[in-house]
Design a protein around this motif. Structure first.
Motif, PDB file in Angstrom:
ATOM      1  N   HIS A   1      44.672  15.034   1.063  1.00 41.15           N
ATOM      2  CA  HIS A   1      46.104  15.301   1.191  1.00 41.15           C
ATOM      3  C   HIS A   1      46.496  15.782   2.588  1.00 41.15           C
ATOM      4  O   HIS A   1      47.632  15.589   3.018  1.00 41.15           O
TER       5      HIS A   1
ATOM      6  N   GLN B   1      52.535  21.932   3.406  1.00 42.19           N
ATOM      7  CA  GLN B   1      52.042  21.599   2.063  1.00 42.19           C
ATOM      8  C   GLN B   1      51.657  22.870   1.309  1.00 42.19           C
ATOM      9  O   GLN B   1      50.995  23.747   1.847  1.00 42.19           O
TER      10      GLN B   1
ATOM     11  N   ASN C   1      41.652  19.564  -0.911  1.00 49.74           N
ATOM     12  CA  ASN C   1      42.754  19.293   0.016  1.00 49.74           C
ATOM     13  C   ASN C   1      42.483  18.102   0.942  1.00 49.74           C
ATOM     14  O   ASN C   1      43.397  17.603   1.589  1.00 49.74           O
TER      15      ASN C   1
ATOM     16  N   LYS D   1      50.330  23.895  -2.869  1.00 47.37           N
ATOM     17  CA  LYS D   1      49.947  23.347  -4.180  1.00 47.37           C
ATOM     18  C   LYS D   1      49.719  24.490  -5.154  1.00 47.37           C
ATOM     19  O   LYS D   1      48.930  25.395  -4.884  1.00 47.37           O
TER      20      LYS D   1
ATOM     21  N   TRP E   1      46.215  26.730   0.415  1.00 47.34           N
ATOM     22  CA  TRP E   1      45.890  25.317   0.171  1.00 47.34           C
ATOM     23  C   TRP E   1      45.112  24.686   1.324  1.00 47.34           C
ATOM     24  O   TRP E   1      44.284  23.807   1.130  1.00 47.34           O
ATOM     25  N   GLU E   2      45.348  25.139   2.536  1.00 47.45           N
ATOM     26  CA  GLU E   2      44.754  24.458   3.691  1.00 47.45           C
ATOM     27  C   GLU E   2      43.481  25.098   4.220  1.00 47.45           C
ATOM     28  O   GLU E   2      42.747  24.463   4.979  1.00 47.45           O
TER      29      GLU E   2
ATOM     30  N   PRO F   1      49.959  18.327  -4.142  1.00 47.59           N
ATOM     31  CA  PRO F   1      50.746  19.263  -3.334  1.00 47.59           C
ATOM     32  C   PRO F   1      52.182  18.801  -3.160  1.00 47.59           C
ATOM     33  O   PRO F   1      52.502  17.625  -3.314  1.00 47.59           O
TER      34      PRO F   1
END
Lengths: 439, 439
Positions: free
Chosen positions: A163, B188, A160, B190, B251-252, B197
């Motif tokens: 991004h 975001q 990540n 993904k 994702w984060e 993403p």
């Protein structure tokens, strides 16, 4: 991020009748940073640093020498925190800056203004604002790679990273101004081959070299700040030392991130270096390496790419007690450019608020540790000593893997640009006490 | 954790002349929770819930009916936040509780006190305190195991879990009282097999059933709170819904923990259920399963183990717009005991401060999601629907994997103990808006 205008306050020929400002490494008349100070027996109030002195904004507001927005800004800065001034945004800061720059440069005003100046050495500095929330980012890509390779050798930079401007919430209550002593914290640590954790003082007390970002006007909950408008929400910068206990961090950080490894103390330099003072030093954000993904549209702004970074050199000095007793200066253990940030401040703000999260005037954002790509520009001892495996040697012959009692750690920063007077941030310093906190 | 004394305010035979209190599911005279309310055109001020009414503490403070600590406590609660009252600790709360319980139970006082009562339906509730810092823990072991198995199938419960009350810093600025509408956040996400993403509204909007813990008197930076003294620093509890965007979270969250997945909004029930009101419902902390490690000494206190948990039943209701339009009540989607916390509140406090981190009056601690071990007592849709793979069906035949526009989610809690009058927490509710926030 919008770059504030260059105006007469940036004129390199402008000098002050307060002579210590002229040629001052940090606070020439082109800087004029904002802070909260107190002198013995009096209440804290706003001030502007000029050379080795401070303009008392409470006294200036009472003097009737200012008008309009400048007067309103000085009044907003007359109390024990600058939140009200930060809330005013650029309009208040610019008016106050222009007025004070004029008063300090005009010899005819000297007799009226000089009585409002305090000697810095006689003043105590406080936090410049009541910090509602503190968020720490992780935009120093070399640091992220270096630390990641120590915690996760197989997987240093997570997928990540390129991004998302990765960030997490830090502790606001334990942020303190430069000069606050550091007590070695207790906590849990566990050796990889141990059956169970131990409790006691950290064996791996470290610093982290960061910039702090002061939030000016906030946004309402549910109303994101578009990247093109991020500049209007940034009041200025400071230095930030995110003291870290690496042994605690390694054991506690999964799955919810750092907690006790960081929240025992965070030190900041006490002066807000305003967005206006920084305007001449804005540079283009370095291009992303070939093959890196282009950020999603909410994180991309051409103007921000064109001048969203800063021409700023960061430096870290370490002085042991033996060195101090011998009258020696600090030994430089790191020096590098602030341009090693993979994400800009505007990208941090746009990301933080894209889900509707509300920032408030006086919030503080940390950039995360800024390390250079070279070994002389690393921003933490964990990187410099490779988690303690490669000690550094001080000029006295003492060795360090992590910080020891009596060590004093100092962060400094200098902005330079052709045709402009250099400015500095002042010091962000902390002395490690010999004893830890009570068990 | 120290258990407050049982006294006349807990007498099950005590009733109020304010009749709606008697038999009230949440706010009989044995509860007397603290909050901040306002009525149209007037400033927010402190109040105490009694049945379907509120005692106006500003008016009570002005009435001269109280003396000593009770009067000082009412004065501390007369402004727009309860921080000053929280700072007073048990001494202020107990004195105010005894005095108000006496006034509300004594028919001779009715004529004097009744004019100070406000109808709850005519009042707006606000956050009870200015929240300096908000920390969220992760002490619901079934939740940690369930979520861990979805994010990390090979490694659901990390090795530190049974040694450390894992916690992280949350966002204080976006905490709102029950009734605040939820805007679907952008962020975001993904897909595991996607190259990059996407940015947009969350597809996995979830709730989390938690208890909130209000900090009373704080500790100085560098001075840990020993576990045996933790009780003196806890003012009371509330319900807390840690709204979560599961797709953003996945994702984060590595390596620094949840951020945008959580900080868009956190909802709390507006009444502080005081430590004194909860005293009769304190129970022993469930014994650790055989083979689990004994906590380190700083996390162990025999008295805390003996009565550091709560006999409290938590419940979650979901009502879709179709159900609301048809006049249907919420559908219960979870119900379970609060004793599924692997760590006690006192252990959370002792851990949080063991490194010297300072808590402040009005800080809020979340327990983390409390799920039962059984499928009817799970505290989030991510667990109930196994990350969306097993939809639930509402009485209307509608299906849900995660929350949809028009859904209203409500948390409630009830304390019961033999020989005592049951009390409730009031509601912690939020309606999901149809539209998201601006892109």
């Amino acid at each position: 991020m919008t770059r504030p205008a260059i105006d007469e306050t940036h004129d390199p020929l402008r000098t002050s009748w307060s002579e210590s400002a002229n040629g001052h490494g940090c606070f020439p008349i082109q800087n004029l940073p904002l802070g909260i100070f107190s002198v013995a027996g009096d209440t804290p109030r706003g001030g502007i640093a000029i050379g080795d002195r401070i303009v008392d904004l409470k006294a200036l507001a009472a003097s009737q020498l200012l008008q309009g927005d400048a007067q309103r800004a000085a009044q907003a800065a007359a109390g024990p925190c600058l939140n009200a001034l930060l809330e005013m945004g650029a309009q208040g800061r610019v008016a106050l800056r222009k007025a004070v720059s004029g008063l300090l440069s005009n010899p005819d005003q000297r007799s009226e203004i000089e009585p409002l100046l305090i000697t810095q050495s006689a003043a105590a500095m406080h936090l410049p604002a009541k910090i509602g929330d503190y968020t720490d980012f992780y935009v120093g890509i070399h640091h992220a790679t270096n630390i990641g390779s120590l915690f996760r050798p197989d997987n240093p930079l997570l997928p990540n990273y390129k991004h998302i401007p990765i960030g997490y919430h830090g502790r606001a209550s334990s942020i303190r101004p430069s000069g606050t002593a550091i007590r070695r914290p207790n906590g849990q640590r566990k050796a990889p081959d141990a059956d169970a954790p131990l409790f006691g003082p950290t064996q791996k007390l470290d610093y982290e070299l960061e910039l702090g970002v002061w939030v000016g006007p906030g946004n309402a909950l549910g109303q994101p700040i578009p990247i093109g408008e991020a500049g209007a929400h940034i009041a200025g910068l400071c230095l930030l030392n995110d003291w870290s206990a690496r042994d605690f961090q390694a054991w506690e950080y999964q799955p919810l991130g750092p907690f006790l490894a960081k929240n025992f103390l965070t030190t900041i330099s006490p002066w807000i270096i305003t967005a206006e003072a920084l305007a001449p030093f804005r540079i283009a954000q370095p291009a992303r390496p070939d093959g890196d993904p282009r950020p999603l549209p909410y994180l991309w702004d051409d103007a921000d790419q064109a001048h969203g970074a800063l021409g700023l050199t960061l430096e870290v000095g370490l002085r042991s007690k033996v060195m101090a007793d011998a009258g020696m200066d600090a030994h430089r253990i790191g020096r590098g450019p602030a341009s090693n940030m993979y994400w800009t401040v505007a990208q941090m703000v746009a990301h933080h608020t894209c889900n509707g999260c509300n920032l408030q005037a006086g919030d503080l954002l940390g950039t995360g540790t800024i390390s250079a790509s070279t070994s002389d520009g690393l921003g933490s001892l964990m990187e410099i000593t490779r988690n303690g495996s490669a000690p550094i040697e001080l000029p006295t012959g003492e060795k360090r893997t992590f910080l020891e009692g009596g060590d004093e750690l100092t962060l400094t920063a200098t902005c330079e640009a052709d045709g402009f007077v250099s400015i500095g941030f002042g010091e962000c310093t902390g002395l490690i006490q010999n004893g830890g906190i009570a068990l």
